[in-house]
Scaffold this motif. Structure first.
Motif, PDB file in Angstrom:
ATOM      1  N   THR A 143      49.317  39.819  43.317  1.00 26.04           N
ATOM      2  CA  THR A 143      48.621  41.053  43.704  1.00 26.04           C
ATOM      3  C   THR A 143      49.324  41.769  44.855  1.00 26.04           C
ATOM      4  O   THR A 143      49.414  43.000  44.879  1.00 26.04           O
ATOM      5  CB  THR A 143      47.157  40.754  44.107  1.00 26.04           C
ATOM      6  N   LYS A 184      44.196  52.898  38.958  1.00 25.76           N
ATOM      7  CA  LYS A 184      42.952  53.504  39.461  1.00 25.76           C
ATOM      8  C   LYS A 184      42.674  54.837  38.783  1.00 25.76           C
ATOM      9  O   LYS A 184      41.527  55.151  38.446  1.00 25.76           O
ATOM     10  CB  LYS A 184      43.036  53.690  40.976  1.00 25.76           C
ATOM     11  N   THR A 223      49.304  50.503  41.215  1.00 30.31           N
ATOM     12  CA  THR A 223      47.877  50.432  41.548  1.00 30.31           C
ATOM     13  C   THR A 223      47.240  51.812  41.471  1.00 30.31           C
ATOM     14  O   THR A 223      46.083  51.951  41.047  1.00 30.31           O
ATOM     15  CB  THR A 223      47.655  49.846  42.965  1.00 30.31           C
ATOM     16  N   VAL A 238      38.365  51.799  46.181  1.00 28.15           N
ATOM     17  CA  VAL A 238      37.951  50.415  46.424  1.00 28.15           C
ATOM     18  C   VAL A 238      37.224  49.855  45.207  1.00 28.15           C
ATOM     19  O   VAL A 238      37.493  48.728  44.762  1.00 28.15           O
ATOM     20  CB  VAL A 238      37.047  50.325  47.677  1.00 28.15           C
ATOM     21  N   GLU A 239      36.339  50.659  44.647  1.00 29.46           N
ATOM     22  CA  GLU A 239      35.569  50.240  43.464  1.00 29.46           C
ATOM     23  C   GLU A 239      36.492  49.987  42.269  1.00 29.46           C
ATOM     24  O   GLU A 239      36.362  48.989  41.559  1.00 29.46           O
ATOM     25  CB  GLU A 239      34.551  51.328  43.112  1.00 29.46           C
ATOM     26  N   ALA A 278      39.694  49.291  42.314  1.00 30.67           N
ATOM     27  CA  ALA A 278      40.590  48.155  42.565  1.00 30.67           C
ATOM     28  C   ALA A 278      39.916  46.839  42.179  1.00 30.67           C
ATOM     29  O   ALA A 278      40.567  45.913  41.688  1.00 30.67           O
ATOM     30  CB  ALA A 278      41.019  48.139  44.026  1.00 30.67           C
ATOM     31  N   LYS A 279      38.610  46.758  42.382  1.00 28.55           N
ATOM     32  CA  LYS A 279      37.875  45.539  42.044  1.00 28.55           C
ATOM     33  C   LYS A 279      37.870  45.285  40.541  1.00 28.55           C
ATOM     34  O   LYS A 279      37.721  44.141  40.110  1.00 28.55           O
ATOM     35  CB  LYS A 279      36.432  45.641  42.553  1.00 28.55           C
ATOM     36  N   GLU A 280      38.028  46.350  39.751  1.00 23.86           N
ATOM     37  CA  GLU A 280      37.983  46.208  38.297  1.00 23.86           C
ATOM     38  C   GLU A 280      39.182  45.425  37.766  1.00 23.86           C
ATOM     39  O   GLU A 280      39.089  44.764  36.731  1.00 23.86           O
ATOM     40  CB  GLU A 280      37.947  47.592  37.629  1.00 23.86           C
ATOM     41  N   TYR A 281      40.317  45.500  38.465  1.00 20.35           N
ATOM     42  CA  TYR A 281      41.510  44.823  37.932  1.00 20.35           C
ATOM     43  C   TYR A 281      42.034  43.690  38.821  1.00 20.35           C
ATOM     44  O   TYR A 281      42.909  42.933  38.400  1.00 20.35           O
ATOM     45  CB  TYR A 281      42.643  45.828  37.716  1.00 20.35           C
ATOM     46  N   GLU A 282      41.494  43.524  40.024  1.00 21.55           N
ATOM     47  CA  GLU A 282      42.108  42.573  40.955  1.00 21.55           C
ATOM     48  C   GLU A 282      42.056  41.126  40.480  1.00 21.55           C
ATOM     49  O   GLU A 282      42.897  40.309  40.869  1.00 21.55           O
ATOM     50  CB  GLU A 282      41.476  42.705  42.345  1.00 21.55           C
ATOM     51  N   ASN A 283      41.094  40.771  39.632  1.00 18.90           N
ATOM     52  CA  ASN A 283      41.016  39.398  39.123  1.00 18.90           C
ATOM     53  C   ASN A 283      41.535  39.279  37.693  1.00 18.90           C
ATOM     54  O   ASN A 283      41.322  38.269  37.029  1.00 18.90           O
ATOM     55  CB  ASN A 283      39.555  38.908  39.175  1.00 18.90           C
TER      56      ASN A 283
END
Length: 313
Positions: free
Chosen positions: A239, A251, A247, A224-225, A227-232
């Motif tokens: 996405t 990760k 993905t 989860v952590e 995924a947040k690094e690349y989601e934006n």
């Protein structure tokens, strides 16, 4: 025996399987991961044992035809050059090899000799075999070269053998090329009758084993952590439509960048770029390369990457 790229692929496949089966048992999946890596040793032993089975089947055949009621002079006194090849003698006296076969219960060819019989026919019909048998004498070097050529050009690329190995254990699919390359190198390296084949270990050392375990656990526990690094940071990509394998690759790469201080940044980027090219969609490597390149710049600017040792940046 296996290198770190191979380990990364195994971890990637295990995480993908976890997602597909919606499994949350970390210990169970880690056990499966380590078992799939350990199974590569069985594959190595099984492939190497092909040679002895070929020799044994040919001896059985020669003995059978020599006892025919109307056996020809040639059948009564066959050409024994193949079965007397010096490579077979090296394997025959390799006690550690035979102990491992027994310990790990590698008896596939005893139960499925049709594959060996097919390989034997393929070998005997090859030009490599015919040229070798046409000359009555041979040196140690010529015996070894013949075995190497037979393995590289007849046995290793055989579709029937590949299909059997794939059907027997699906986790072997990615191991087969690695094992075949290793065995061919080991055969070519033999220089005399005093030479032997060193049976390889799956892990080069304890560091390799810990690398696999840590990469798997740290990636899964921080998905989860990460995924947040690349989601934006994927404005040109939907996405929801990003391949799941991509993905996972992202990760794992982020995990190495942030949580593996001894792994150089360039190594991580190159390894996952190559894995994406081989295992994911045609556009994946471009996508992953762009995302990771931007992430590395951001991580460095924010002092999030801490690498230790010389030349690791």
């Amino acid at each position: 025996m296996l290198n770190r790229r191979h380990f990364r692929v195994k971890v990637m496949q295990t995480i993908y399987a976890m997602h597909q089966h919606k499994s949350d048992s970390l210990d169970q999946q880690e056990k499966f991961l380590m078992q799939s890596i350990d199974n590569a040793q069985d594959l190595y032993l099984l492939v190497l044992s092909i040679f002895e089975e070929l020799k044994n089947k040919e001896l059985e055949y020669l003995d059978k035809v020599s006892k025919k009621h109307l056996a020809t002079p040639q059948e009564r006194n066959p050409n024994l050059k193949f079965v007397n090849n010096l490579f077979f003698q090296i394997l025959e006296k390799h006690d550690e090899f035979h102990d491992k076969l027994e310990k790990r219960k590698i008896i596939n060819w005893k139960l499925n000799d049709d594959t060996i019989l097919f390989l034997l026919e393929e070998a005997k019909s090859s030009e490599i075999y015919k040229k070798y048998m046409a000359i009555s004498t041979s040196s140690f070097e010529e015996d070894i070269q013949f075995i190497a050529d037979l393995f590289i050009h007849v046995i290793a690329p055989n579709d029937k053998l590949y299909d059997y190995l794939e059907d027997y254990k699906i986790t072997w699919v990615d191991d087969i090329p690695v094992i075949n390359t290793l065995i061919s190198k080991q055969i070519k390296a033999l220089k005399s009758m005093e030479s032997t084949i060193d049976l390889p270990r799956v892990f080069k050392d304890e560091d390799d084993k810990e690398f696999v375990r840590n990469l798997f656990r740290k990636t899964v526990l921080n998905e989860v952590e990460f995924a947040k690094e690349y989601e934006n940071k994927t404005p040109n990509w939907d996405t929801e439509r990003i391949a799941e394998l991509d993905t996972i690759i992202l990760k794992m790469a982020i995990c190495e960048l942030l949580k593996f201080p001894s792994v150089p940044i360039k190594v991580t980027l190159n390894e996952y770029l190559e894995i994406a090219k081989e295992y994911s969609t045609p556009k994946s490597s471009i996508f992953i390369n762009g995302v990771l390149d931007n992430l590395v710049k951001e991580f460095q600017a924010n002092d999030k990457i801490r690498k230790s040792g010389r030349g690791l940046l």
